[in-house]
Design a protein around this motif. Structure first.
Motif, PDB file in Angstrom:
ATOM      1  N   HIS A  52      41.839  42.790  40.789  1.00  0.00           N
ATOM      2  CA  HIS A  52      40.783  43.808  40.701  1.00  0.00           C
ATOM      3  C   HIS A  52      39.416  43.191  40.377  1.00  0.00           C
ATOM      4  N   THR A  83      38.872  45.920  43.846  1.00  0.00           N
ATOM      5  CA  THR A  83      38.889  47.333  43.474  1.00  0.00           C
ATOM      6  C   THR A  83      38.102  48.110  44.513  1.00  0.00           C
ATOM      7  N   LYS A  85      35.784  50.468  45.481  1.00  0.00           N
ATOM      8  CA  LYS A  85      34.668  51.299  45.034  1.00  0.00           C
ATOM      9  C   LYS A  85      33.546  51.159  46.047  1.00  0.00           C
ATOM     10  N   HIS A 113      44.594  49.507  46.998  1.00  0.00           N
ATOM     11  CA  HIS A 113      43.129  49.415  47.058  1.00  0.00           C
ATOM     12  C   HIS A 113      42.662  48.822  48.382  1.00  0.00           C
ATOM     13  N   PRO A 236      49.904  54.107  37.079  1.00  0.00           N
ATOM     14  CA  PRO A 236      48.788  54.678  37.842  1.00  0.00           C
ATOM     15  C   PRO A 236      49.131  56.039  38.445  1.00  0.00           C
ATOM     16  N   HIS A 265      41.321  48.339  35.874  1.00  0.00           N
ATOM     17  CA  HIS A 265      40.386  49.266  36.517  1.00  0.00           C
ATOM     18  C   HIS A 265      40.715  50.674  36.023  1.00  0.00           C
ATOM     19  N   THR A 266      39.809  51.592  36.174  1.00  0.00           N
ATOM     20  CA  THR A 266      39.917  52.983  35.730  1.00  0.00           C
ATOM     21  C   THR A 266      40.051  53.061  34.210  1.00  0.00           C
TER      22      THR A 266
END
Length: 291
Positions: A52, A83, A85, A113, A236, A265-266
């Motif tokens: 990530h 990741t 995004k 991802h 997750p 992440h998150t």
């Protein structure tokens, strides 16, 4: 009495924060040994999962040094090196892969991802195409529902990319018994079959398909692990205490090595749950050993 309780809570909070910072910025190296009579020649693989875009030191020098010190023959990537995004750089992931590709062959299967970049162009634009082009430029070909045969070792490595349906939250979606065969074909039982499958929830199906060793990630060790019990708290998929959280799991004579991953992440921390790098030694023999 109230002051004592407040003081105890504050001390516990400080300890937890310290461990969060500590565990979120370190990783452990774990070694596993597999013996099977179908393996013709020893092979050492380093397994990386769920980076990530995390950086361990400047330009990931700590991670690269750890990999090189293991003296692997190849690298297995179990997905989510970046990741997903919008407009986020995937530079850290590419730098690690570029440096490793100079020394080792890389067998890379997508995580959710990488898959997400391809599925939602309205969110991610051309990120999937740019990432793919960058990987090709450094000589990394991904195993997307395909395989490669390491003939001299007697090992076949498959890379799976299952449908987004199987990443839904709250409960594990049923998988048709023939789904993996349609996706990957039928494995040859005369060779040792390794399946890189990012989502560990379907380990029984992977084993039933014919994967002698499944290599997974995705769960990040449960994010927080309960001291002494050692169980991961959440997946997750928003499920508490998932059955598959990290480590070794078995279905008859089949095995899954589930990495706790390297990044976050998150939920931006780990607690009592450092990152994990695996070293897997494949040897000719008649059993499995791990530590």
């Amino acid at each position: 009495m109230a002051d004592i309780i407040v003081s105890v809570i504050c001390v516990i909070a400080i300890i937890c924060i310290w461990f969060m910072l500590y565990d979120s910025n370190r990783f452990a190296v774990r070694t596993y040994e597999i013996e099977d009579e179908r393996i013709r020649k020893p092979l050492r693989a380093v397994v990386l999962a769920d980076l990530h875009n995390k950086c361990y030191g400047r330009e990931n020098e700590r991670l690269l040094e750890a990999v090189n010190s293991c003296k692997p023959d190849c690298i297995i990537i179990a997905g989510d090196m970046l990741t997903a995004k919008p407009r986020k750089s995937f530079g850290p992931a590419l730098h690690v892969l570029e440096e490793l590709s100079k020394e080792y062959p890389i067998y890379y299967a997508n995580g959710n991802h990488e898959h997400r970049l391809k599925l939602y162009r309205s969110n991610y634009g051309d990120m999937a195409e740019r990432y793919e082009a960058a990987l090709r430029e450094i000589g990394v070909e991904r195993l997307v529902n395909s395989h490669t045969f390491l003939r001299e070792h007697g090992i076949v490595i498959y890379g799976s990319e299952i449908d987004k349906t199987y990443y839904k939250r709250f409960q594990v979606q049923p998988m048709d018994r023939n789904y993996l065969k349609k996706l990957l074909g039928t494995p040859d039982s005369h060779v040792y079959n390794v399946l890189i499958a990012h989502n560990p929830d379907y380990f029984p199906q992977y084993a039933g398909w014919g994967a002698d060793l499944t290599v997974s990630g995705h769960v990040h060790g449960g994010i927080v692990r309960i001291p002494f019990w050692g169980k991961g708290v959440a997946s997750p998929g928003v499920r508490l205490f998932p059955k598959y959280d990290g480590g070794l799991f078995y279905e008859s004579d089949k095995t899954m090595l589930l990495s706790r991953g390297l990044g976050i992440h998150t939920i931006p921390f780990r607690l009592f749950n450092p990152g994990e790098l695996w070293v897997v030694d494949f040897k000719s023999g008649d059993g499995f050993r791990g530590q």
